[in-house]
Scaffold this active site. Structure first.
Site, short mmCIF file in Angstrom:
data_model
loop_
_atom_site.label_atom_id
_atom_site.label_comp_id
_atom_site.label_asym_id
_atom_site.label_seq_id
_atom_site.Cartn_x
_atom_site.Cartn_y
_atom_site.Cartn_z
CB THR A 77 -2.48 -3.51 2.85
OG1 THR A 77 -3.85 -3.96 3.24
CG2 THR A 77 -1.89 -3.82 4.25
CG ASN A 98 -2.06 -5.48 -1.01
OD1 ASN A 98 -1.17 -4.77 -0.58
ND2 ASN A 98 -3.23 -5.49 -0.76
CG ASP A 175 4.07 -10.68 4.24
OD1 ASP A 175 2.97 -9.83 4.24
OD2 ASP A 175 4.17 -11.69 3.78
CG HIS A 504 -9.43 -1.59 1.47
ND1 HIS A 504 -8.34 -1.61 1.01
CD2 HIS A 504 -9.72 -2.73 2.43
CE1 HIS A 504 -7.71 -2.57 1.47
NE2 HIS A 504 -8.44 -3.28 2.44
ZN LIG Z 1 -7.84 -4.88 3.35
#
Ligand SMILES: [Zn+2]
Length: 568
Positions: A77, A98, A175, A504
């Site tokens: 993400t 992430n 966020d 993913h």
């Molecule tokens: Zn995801």
């Protein structure tokens, strides 16, 4: 006379250079929409039952790039969002994952956490006892800022071009979905599952704008959804997956269930706000907040271009829990379509779609659930890395180098961090240890590539599909000593005991494939099948708006978009 002709020529030159370097009738608003985990084929897959104002509008009236792929290995993400924002690869923008292991601090860190700041609301920090977003739960402090993004964003450049007169905002349930696109100069708001409100940090504001307090006081999420359930929008028989609601590969997280209706429960249930985000409700709440923002901040009301980024997170959570080929994903897409149609109608009324440049993309695609693929005869599966420490190959290495359990500092996919201190103390060559581990990891079933930092840094690797993606994800400070990628249709789905149906984060086409669509403003329906990258968006916007490029942007300017600059 000659003098006069000369000044006239100069005037003409100045005038023509102004004409051709400035966009004619620039948009009053750039609306950048990111749909979290929207694989490139998803809108078409479920198009049959969609209405006219959402994806169909984008398809019929927009420039739709049908072959856009990310070029980095770790399709997560924050990584995708930052590429969209900056036009730079993670190797350059710094957002490689992430979560990464911070060697200086000696701990795992969450991408946008920042201990120098705090959240403006009390009791709004991540609640680790209920937070089911595994990377979100790893944040070690509540502060948030864009400081870990080490280059500028397009939104920053727009802000700088107008010396701060362009209004720049980012909003999302997540966020990391809002902070990234708002950049260093904009304002970001995101949804707190702890208090059910939209929040921000004191990086952005000293205190909330009055309209935010007002929106939060309406208690829209609990008033709308408490005691209700996510039900099918249409008759079950009209769905592609209408007879396949109850499938064994779907995950039942915290009692949300795997069949319709999915009960949100009531506000006294500790998972209530989490459940809202696992369903189209999360996007509907985001839309409601976005409308309040547009009205209260007078977005798109004058001739100075404003920038609003909205990241819709529900498609991601639904994909993780049920897979993209599920009744839940199908209904979610129809409801996302409705949410988009609602947003576009609202923007048309407030700003005018002819004054609004819409660009929609996704931060990454997503895989099918292995169970689903296997039911259709395609090999797929989950990888279980927690046993790796004890794999015979790794045991051999530990003996060879005389290092026990402490050889591996941290494994947080896709990166493995070695204990560099102990390796140095033993007088070993880090390069030799890294390369030996890479060779052993490649022997483990399901591993497609294990590559060492040294080999990436020295650029000694053959120019292959996976190596290119590894290199574009490699940042010497933050990347691990080894990058591990799995074979197609195989991935880790277990993070600290929490299981998902699909995950993913890999380098393969289903994870890298996303839509890129420009619509509104002067665009006319067009489909482009040429291969492009989502990182082309930032540099294209900056070329169109005449800003300088974001500091790390190295994508291509999309000619179909910027050619409209001189159209009246
Ligand atoms: Zn995801």
């Amino acid at each position: 006379m000659i003098e006069n002709i000369r000044s006239f020529t100069i005037l003409l030159l100045i005038w023509s250079s102004i004409t051709f370097s400035q966009t004619q009738n620039p948009p009053k608003l750039i609306l950048q929409i990111t749909v979290d985990q929207l694989r490139g084929d998803m809108p078409n897959k479920y198009l049959k039952n969609m209405g006219d104002g959402g994806f169909r509008y984008l398809m019929d009236k927009g420039v739709w790039y049908t072959n856009a792929h990310y070029g980095h290995a770790n399709t997560e993400t924050v990584v995708g969002h930052t590429v969209l924002a900056t036009g730079a690869d993670p190797s350059v923008n710094g957002m490689i994952a992430n979560v990464w292991y911070d060697r200086e601090k000696g701990k795992l860190v969450y991408n946008i956490e920042d201990e120098d700041y705090t959240i403006l609301s009390a009791n709004a920090d991540v609640d680790k006892s209920t937070e089911l977003d595994a990377s979100q739960a790893l944040a070690t402090n509540e502060g948030r800022s864009p400081r870990n993004i080490i280059v500028t964003t397009f939104s920053d450049e727009l802000f700088l071009k107008t010396n701060g007169k362009s209004k720049v905002f980012g909003i999302s349930v997540k966020d990391r979905g809002s902070v990234t696109l708002a950049g260093h100069t904009g304002k970001a708001f995101w949804f707190s599952k702890s208090n059910g409100e939209f929040i921000t940090s004191n990086y952005y504001y000293e205190k909330y704008p009055e309209w935010v307090n007002h929106w939060n006081k309406t208690k829209m999420p609990s008033k709308t959804y408490s005691g209700k359930a996510w039900e099918l929008m249409n008759d079950k028989s009209t769905y592609m997956f209408g007879t396949e609601d109850n499938m064994p590969w779907e995950t039942n997280v915290a009692g949300f269930g795997i069949t319709f209706p999915h009960e949100y429960k009531t506000t006294d249930n500790k998972y209530f706000t989490n459940f809202l985000t696992y369903s189209p409700a999360g996007d509907e709440i985001t839309l409601d907040f976005a409308k309040a923002l547009v009205k209260s901040e007078n977005i798109g009301k004058d001739n100075i271009t404003d920038f609003l980024a909205i990241s819709f997170s529900s498609t991601d959570y639904v994909g993780h829990l049920f897979g993209p080929s599920s009744l839940e994903a199908e209904d979610n897409m129809l409801r996302l379509d409705k949410t988009l149609a609602n947003l576009f109608a609202f923007i048309d009324k407030e700003v005018g779609l002819e004054n609004t440049l819409i660009v929609l993309s996704a931060d990454h695609g997503g895989p099918e659930s292995p169970g689903y693929l296997k039911s259709k005869g395609i090999d797929a599966g989950y990888v279980l890395p927690d046993k790796w420490d004890k794999a015979p190959a790794i045991e051999t290495l530990k003996k060879k180098f005389g290092i026990g359990q402490e050889l591996i500092q941290k494994f947080f996919p896709p990166y493995l961090y070695l204990n560099e201190k102990i390796i140095a103390e033993k007088g070993l060559s880090l390069e030799e240890v890294e390369n030996a581990i890479a060779i052993e990891l490649m022997k483990i079933k399901g591993v497609a590539l294990a590559v060492s930092s040294y080999s990436l840094q020295k650029n000694e690797l053959p120019d292959t599909y996976l190596n290119r993606k590894a290199l574009r994800n490699f940042n010497a400070t933050r990347s691990g000593n080894l990058l591990i990628l799995f074979q197609p249709q195989y991935f880790i789905n277990d993070y600290m005991g929490e299981k998902t149906s699909a995950n993913h984060g890999g380098p393969w086409m289903y994870d890298s494939y996303v839509p890129v669509i420009f619509a509104g403003w002067k665009f006319k329906g067009q489909q482009i099948n040429r291969r492009i990258e989502p990182k082309d968006i930032a540099i294209t916007l900056s070329n169109l708006m005449g800003t300088k490029p974001p500091s790390g942007a190295d994508g291509e300017v999309l000619p179909e978009i910027v050619q409209l600059k001189n159209n009246k």
